[in-house]
Design an enzyme around this catalytic site. Structure first.
Site, PDB file in Angstrom:
ATOM      1  N   SER A 161       0.879  -1.184   0.000  1.00 28.82           N
ATOM      2  CA  SER A 161       0.000   0.000   0.000  1.00 28.82           C
ATOM      3  C   SER A 161       0.906   1.221   0.000  1.00 28.82           C
ATOM      4  O   SER A 161       2.078   1.122   0.394  1.00 28.82           O
ATOM      5  CB  SER A 161      -0.848  -0.004   1.271  1.00 28.82           C
ATOM      6  OG  SER A 161      -1.489   1.252   1.450  1.00 28.82           O
ATOM      7  N   TYR A 192      -1.548  -0.446  10.549  1.00 25.38           N
ATOM      8  CA  TYR A 192      -1.710  -0.797   9.123  1.00 25.38           C
ATOM      9  C   TYR A 192      -0.435  -0.454   8.347  1.00 25.38           C
ATOM     10  O   TYR A 192       0.081  -1.287   7.592  1.00 25.38           O
ATOM     11  CB  TYR A 192      -2.918  -0.057   8.538  1.00 25.38           C
ATOM     12  CG  TYR A 192      -3.193  -0.408   7.083  1.00 25.38           C
ATOM     13  CD1 TYR A 192      -3.713  -1.653   6.735  1.00 25.38           C
ATOM     14  CD2 TYR A 192      -2.938   0.512   6.067  1.00 25.38           C
ATOM     15  CE1 TYR A 192      -3.966  -1.966   5.402  1.00 25.38           C
ATOM     16  CE2 TYR A 192      -3.194   0.203   4.731  1.00 25.38           C
ATOM     17  CZ  TYR A 192      -3.704  -1.040   4.407  1.00 25.38           C
ATOM     18  OH  TYR A 192      -3.951  -1.358   3.084  1.00 25.38           O
TER      19      TYR A 192
HETATM   20  P1  NDP Z   1     -11.506  -5.650  -0.156  1.00 19.68           P
HETATM   21  O1  NDP Z   1     -11.991  -5.477   1.245  1.00 19.68           O
HETATM   22  O2  NDP Z   1     -12.480  -5.473  -1.270  1.00 19.68           O
HETATM   23  O3  NDP Z   1     -10.785  -7.048  -0.318  1.00 19.68           O
HETATM   24  C1  NDP Z   1     -10.058  -7.658   0.706  1.00 19.68           C
HETATM   25  C2  NDP Z   1      -9.956  -9.133   0.403  1.00 19.68           C
HETATM   26  O4  NDP Z   1      -9.177  -9.758   1.424  1.00 19.68           O
HETATM   27  C3  NDP Z   1     -11.296  -9.824   0.355  1.00 19.68           C
HETATM   28  O5  NDP Z   1     -11.328 -10.678  -0.749  1.00 19.68           O
HETATM   29  C4  NDP Z   1     -11.311 -10.612   1.652  1.00 19.68           C
HETATM   30  O6  NDP Z   1     -12.049 -11.819   1.475  1.00 19.68           O
HETATM   31  C5  NDP Z   1      -9.846 -10.928   1.819  1.00 19.68           C
HETATM   32  N1  NDP Z   1      -9.496 -11.327   3.173  1.00 19.68           N
HETATM   33  C6  NDP Z   1      -9.597 -10.623   4.319  1.00 19.68           C
HETATM   34  N2  NDP Z   1      -9.214 -11.384   5.362  1.00 19.68           N
HETATM   35  C7  NDP Z   1      -8.856 -12.592   4.853  1.00 19.68           C
HETATM   36  C8  NDP Z   1      -8.389 -13.801   5.418  1.00 19.68           C
HETATM   37  N3  NDP Z   1      -8.185 -13.940   6.742  1.00 19.68           N
HETATM   38  N4  NDP Z   1      -8.135 -14.847   4.595  1.00 19.68           N
HETATM   39  C9  NDP Z   1      -8.351 -14.733   3.263  1.00 19.68           C
HETATM   40  N5  NDP Z   1      -8.786 -13.616   2.671  1.00 19.68           N
HETATM   41  C10 NDP Z   1      -9.050 -12.566   3.468  1.00 19.68           C
HETATM   42  O7  NDP Z   1     -10.327  -4.598  -0.303  1.00 19.68           O
HETATM   43  P2  NDP Z   1      -9.158  -4.407  -1.401  1.00 19.68           P
HETATM   44  O8  NDP Z   1      -9.452  -5.146  -2.632  1.00 19.68           O
HETATM   45  O9  NDP Z   1      -8.907  -2.968  -1.459  1.00 19.68           O
HETATM   46  O10 NDP Z   1      -7.930  -5.083  -0.643  1.00 19.68           O
HETATM   47  C11 NDP Z   1      -6.979  -5.905  -1.271  1.00 19.68           C
HETATM   48  C12 NDP Z   1      -5.593  -5.532  -0.761  1.00 19.68           C
HETATM   49  O11 NDP Z   1      -5.270  -4.214  -1.220  1.00 19.68           O
HETATM   50  C13 NDP Z   1      -5.439  -5.491   0.751  1.00 19.68           C
HETATM   51  O12 NDP Z   1      -4.228  -6.111   1.107  1.00 19.68           O
HETATM   52  C14 NDP Z   1      -5.383  -3.998   1.062  1.00 19.68           C
HETATM   53  O13 NDP Z   1      -4.689  -3.736   2.247  1.00 19.68           O
HETATM   54  C15 NDP Z   1      -4.670  -3.489  -0.179  1.00 19.68           C
HETATM   55  N6  NDP Z   1      -4.800  -2.067  -0.460  1.00 19.68           N
HETATM   56  C16 NDP Z   1      -6.009  -1.525  -0.810  1.00 19.68           C
HETATM   57  C17 NDP Z   1      -6.123  -0.171  -1.054  1.00 19.68           C
HETATM   58  C18 NDP Z   1      -7.421   0.480  -1.360  1.00 19.68           C
HETATM   59  O14 NDP Z   1      -7.491   1.723  -1.411  1.00 19.68           O
HETATM   60  N7  NDP Z   1      -8.505  -0.267  -1.592  1.00 19.68           N
HETATM   61  C19 NDP Z   1      -4.954   0.715  -0.991  1.00 19.68           C
HETATM   62  C20 NDP Z   1      -3.733   0.034  -0.648  1.00 19.68           C
HETATM   63  C21 NDP Z   1      -3.667  -1.301  -0.416  1.00 19.68           C
HETATM   64  P3  NDP Z   1     -12.958 -12.563   2.567  1.00 19.68           P
HETATM   65  O15 NDP Z   1     -13.527 -11.521   3.476  1.00 19.68           O
HETATM   66  O16 NDP Z   1     -13.992 -13.239   1.700  1.00 19.68           O
HETATM   67  O17 NDP Z   1     -12.049 -13.533   3.217  1.00 19.68           O
END
Ligand code: NDP
Length: 250
Positions: free
Chosen positions: A143, A156
């Protein structure tokens, strides 16, 4: 360049929404075989169905990245289903941001478990395969919080900073060990996904919602960067991408 994507087997963690979902769909449209992992299997089933309806290939499995055995099982699913594994996109994460003084220690633990240990578990699950076949691509979502510190991001930012440093060491060691394991670390800024739903601190949530309403862009933009990294020839690593809205100062 798309030829380097077609036929590749790609595991994606956090594939049930946001960046993971967008990347799964884009890579599948370029001919990659996608293995979707996350906890919400109803979402994964729908995404896999959509990929198949569009002529692509995908399977899914329940995955909690904090459980080492789940990570091993999804690597096995990829190899059993498609006969090999080429790429793992370590993307699962959550961002329950708050001031340190709020002492939301359960959320601190959760971020360390998912954002840090989840990445470690994923790397541990693929390394034996990638080392043996002397090829493989490990891509992780850090990030801009892994590049900059800011109020509300105490834990974070730390987890995402860890991803940065760990992935860089992995790149260097892989080059030194001659295993030809490629790495790419992605540093997104404001991307419109479900990520803000994980914030429970009211003031922090309000500030992030304002920011994302002003600046947020589609997760398709991150998918395009992953596509680029995967498309490059096996002798080339593009190690770091900072990607965000053109109008966001970060
Ligand atoms: P979302 O919340 O849409 O997606 C997060 C994903 O992580 C979901 O598919 C969720 O699936 C999964 N997840 C969470 N906990 C677990 C777990 N214990 N095991 C397996 N899967 C898990 O957000 P984003 O798409 O934005 O996030 C994706 C990545 O991008 C993250 O690492 C986030 O920190 C990073 N990021 C995002 C930014 C943004 O602005 N959106 C900016 C910078 C980085 P489920 O709940 O079904 O398990």
């Amino acid at each position: 360049m798309a030829d380097n994507i077609s036929g590749k087997v790609v595991v994606i963690t956090g594939a049930s929404s946001g960046i993971g979902e967008a990347t799964a769909k884009l890579l599948a449209s370029k001919g990659a075989k996608i293995v979707l992992g996350a906890r919400r299997t109803d979402r994964l089933e729908k995404i896999a169905d959509e990929i198949k309806a569009a002529g692509g290939e995908a399977v899914y499995q329940a995955l909690d990245v904090t459980v080492a055995a789940d990570n091993e099982a999804i690597v096995k699913l990829a190899k059993d289903t498609y006969g090999k594994l080429d790429v793992i996109f370590l993307n699962a994460g959550l961002m329950p941001s708050s001031p340190v003084s709020a002492l939301k220690t359960d959320e601190w633990d959760r971020m360390v478990d998912v954002n840090v240990k989840g990445v470690l578990n994923g790397v541990a699950a693929v390394m034996p395969t990638f080392t043996e076949q002397k090829s493989g691509h490990i891509i992780a979502t850090s990030s801009v919080a892994g590049l900059k510190a800011y109020p509300g991001g105490g834990v974070y930012c730390g987890t995402k900073w860890f991803v940065r440093s760990f992935m860089e060491v992995l790149r260097m060691e892989s080059a030194m060990e001659g295993t030809n394991i490629r790495t790419a670390t992605i540093y997104p800024a404001a991307i419109n996904t479900e990520l803000l739903d994980t914030i429970t601190d009211k003031n922090t949530a309000a500030a992030f919602h304002d920011l994302y309403e002003k600046h947020g862009i589609s997760p398709d933009r991150i998918a395009a960067v992953v596509e680029f990294a995967v498309s490059l020839p096996a002798d080339t690593t593009v190690n770091e991408f900072t990607v965000g809205p053109a109008n966001q100062a970060w």
